[in-house]
Design a protein around this motif. Structure first.
Motif, mmCIF file in Angstrom:
data_model
loop_
_atom_site.group_PDB
_atom_site.id
_atom_site.type_symbol
_atom_site.label_atom_id
_atom_site.label_comp_id
_atom_site.label_asym_id
_atom_site.label_seq_id
_atom_site.Cartn_x
_atom_site.Cartn_y
_atom_site.Cartn_z
ATOM 1 N N ASP A 43 -14.299 -16.927 51.891
ATOM 2 C CA ASP A 43 -15.530 -16.251 52.315
ATOM 3 C C ASP A 43 -16.273 -15.629 51.138
ATOM 4 O O ASP A 43 -17.436 -15.251 51.272
ATOM 5 N N TRP A 44 -15.610 -15.487 49.997
ATOM 6 C CA TRP A 44 -16.257 -14.918 48.815
ATOM 7 C C TRP A 44 -17.106 -15.981 48.121
ATOM 8 O O TRP A 44 -16.827 -17.181 48.200
ATOM 9 N N TRP A 45 -18.141 -15.521 47.439
ATOM 10 C CA TRP A 45 -18.974 -16.414 46.622
ATOM 11 C C TRP A 45 -18.845 -15.940 45.184
ATOM 12 O O TRP A 45 -19.270 -14.837 44.836
ATOM 13 N N ALA A 46 -18.201 -16.750 44.362
ATOM 14 C CA ALA A 46 -17.983 -16.405 42.954
ATOM 15 C C ALA A 46 -18.857 -17.283 42.076
ATOM 16 O O ALA A 46 -19.064 -18.464 42.366
ATOM 17 N N SER A 47 -19.389 -16.692 41.018
ATOM 18 C CA SER A 47 -20.283 -17.438 40.146
ATOM 19 C C SER A 47 -20.247 -16.849 38.750
ATOM 20 O O SER A 47 -20.018 -15.650 38.557
ATOM 21 N N SER A 48 -20.470 -17.697 37.772
ATOM 22 C CA SER A 48 -20.509 -17.279 36.372
ATOM 23 C C SER A 48 -21.947 -17.258 35.873
ATOM 24 O O SER A 48 -22.696 -18.216 36.066
ATOM 25 N N GLN A 100 -32.582 -6.998 34.933
ATOM 26 C CA GLN A 100 -32.049 -8.336 35.210
ATOM 27 C C GLN A 100 -30.793 -8.569 34.370
ATOM 28 O O GLN A 100 -30.849 -8.650 33.150
ATOM 29 N N TYR A 101 -29.659 -8.653 35.053
ATOM 30 C CA TYR A 101 -28.367 -8.784 34.384
ATOM 31 C C TYR A 101 -27.742 -10.142 34.677
ATOM 32 O O TYR A 101 -28.083 -10.803 35.666
ATOM 33 N N ARG A 102 -26.789 -10.527 33.815
ATOM 34 C CA ARG A 102 -26.010 -11.749 34.013
ATOM 35 C C ARG A 102 -24.525 -11.398 33.871
ATOM 36 O O ARG A 102 -23.970 -11.498 32.763
ATOM 37 N N PRO A 103 -23.838 -11.001 34.933
ATOM 38 C CA PRO A 103 -22.398 -10.777 34.824
ATOM 39 C C PRO A 103 -21.699 -12.045 34.333
ATOM 40 O O PRO A 103 -22.046 -13.146 34.752
ATOM 41 N N ASP A 104 -20.720 -11.885 33.438
ATOM 42 C CA ASP A 104 -19.968 -13.061 32.997
ATOM 43 C C ASP A 104 -19.386 -13.788 34.207
ATOM 44 O O ASP A 104 -19.455 -15.011 34.307
ATOM 45 N N VAL A 105 -18.798 -13.021 35.114
ATOM 46 C CA VAL A 105 -18.308 -13.566 36.375
ATOM 47 C C VAL A 105 -18.593 -12.531 37.458
ATOM 48 O O VAL A 105 -18.342 -11.340 37.263
ATOM 49 N N GLY A 106 -19.138 -12.973 38.566
ATOM 50 C CA GLY A 106 -19.392 -12.076 39.681
ATOM 51 C C GLY A 106 -18.762 -12.600 40.949
ATOM 52 O O GLY A 106 -18.658 -13.807 41.152
ATOM 53 N N VAL A 107 -18.320 -11.675 41.804
ATOM 54 C CA VAL A 107 -17.785 -12.041 43.116
ATOM 55 C C VAL A 107 -18.571 -11.272 44.175
ATOM 56 O O VAL A 107 -18.572 -10.037 44.179
ATOM 57 N N VAL A 111 -16.338 -10.264 29.827
ATOM 58 C CA VAL A 111 -15.310 -10.701 28.877
ATOM 59 C C VAL A 111 -15.837 -10.466 27.470
ATOM 60 O O VAL A 111 -16.932 -10.941 27.130
ATOM 61 N N PHE A 112 -15.059 -9.741 26.649
ATOM 62 C CA PHE A 112 -15.536 -9.359 25.321
ATOM 63 C C PHE A 112 -14.517 -9.663 24.240
ATOM 64 O O PHE A 112 -13.313 -9.688 24.484
ATOM 65 N N TYR A 113 -15.026 -9.845 23.021
ATOM 66 C CA TYR A 113 -14.156 -9.921 21.854
ATOM 67 C C TYR A 113 -13.927 -8.529 21.302
ATOM 68 O O TYR A 113 -14.712 -7.603 21.542
ATOM 69 N N ASN A 114 -12.855 -8.369 20.542
ATOM 70 C CA ASN A 114 -12.432 -7.055 20.055
ATOM 71 C C ASN A 114 -13.060 -6.764 18.691
ATOM 72 O O ASN A 114 -12.441 -6.880 17.660
ATOM 73 N N ASN A 115 -14.357 -6.379 18.722
ATOM 74 C CA ASN A 115 -14.995 -5.926 17.497
ATOM 75 C C ASN A 115 -15.922 -4.777 17.840
ATOM 76 O O ASN A 115 -15.884 -4.256 18.951
#
Length: 215
Positions: free
Chosen positions: A87-92, A102-109, A136-140
């Motif tokens: 029933d969930w809708w997941a998208s990248s 206006q945002y763009r989540p790396d992954v949203g549910v 999702v991020f790199y460690n810097n």
């Protein structure tokens, strides 16, 4: 006609500015500031989003320079979340609108799928933010959570059982690690390792193996 020519000219000028800022940049986040109101036209914003992987917050434009490693992690997480609940809708990388930004989540549910117009034209029809928002991020300095080094993560052991990850008192000093916020907006930190997972109060489970298999 004159309006269309004017918008095309404005769009071309914005594209030139963006491309100049992106020159030589292949990772991290690029921030570009614009004069007040220049990014207020929704059609212009749609054209910018179609050309670049952007987020628009007020008069500031942000571009995520994600490589294939992060994109693959996004896809792995998206597939994992959809498999947990049909029933969930997941998208990248889907655009959503929050207080005009206006945002763009790396992954949203989304526990309830956005409408078809919101999915197709998320700015015009103001697609709502997801119920679960993953970054999702790199460690810097500007990007954290994943190791920013090129050495692969240690191999997965074959004999360990899946266990819930242990909460850390503070942010771990070395990546990879994960964080989420509790009901009181407290940061909850975890050191990521093989055969570990966390389950959020909504019931969504995040297996660290899903991320580590790509590292």
């Amino acid at each position: 006609m004159n309006g269309s020519i004017s918008m095309q000219s404005e769009f071309d000028e914005i594209c030139a500015k963006i491309e100049q800022k992106l020159e030589g940049k292949d990772s991290g986040i690029v921030e570009i500031n614009f004069p007040t109101g220049e990014l207020s036209n929704l059609k212009l914003c749609e054209n910018i989003h179609n050309a670049f992987n952007t987020e628009i917050i007020g008069d500031n434009l942000f571009i995520k320079c994600d490589g294939g490693e992060k994109e693959k992690i996004h896809t792995r997480l998206e597939n994992s979340f959809e498999n947990q609940n049909q029933d969930w809708w997941a998208s990248s990388n889907t655009i959503c609108v929050v207080r005009g930004n206006q945002y763009r989540p790396d992954v949203g549910v989304w526990f309830r799928s956005p409408t078809r117009p919101q999915r197709r034209m998320p700015i015009t029809y103001a697609c709502p933010p997801p119920n679960v928002w993953i970054e999702v991020f790199y460690n810097n300095d500007n990007d954290h959570s994943l190791s920013s080094g090129l050495s692969p993560f240690r191999p997965k052991p074959e004999t360990e059982m899946m266990v819930h990850a242990t909460i850390q008192p503070t942010r771990p000093t070395r990546a990879p690690y994960a964080c989420h916020w509790d009901l009181n907006n407290n940061e909850i930190w975890y050191k990521m390792d093989w055969n570990q997972f966390i389950t959020l109060r909504c019931g969504l489970t995040i297996s660290f193996d899903t991320v580590l298999e790509e590292l």
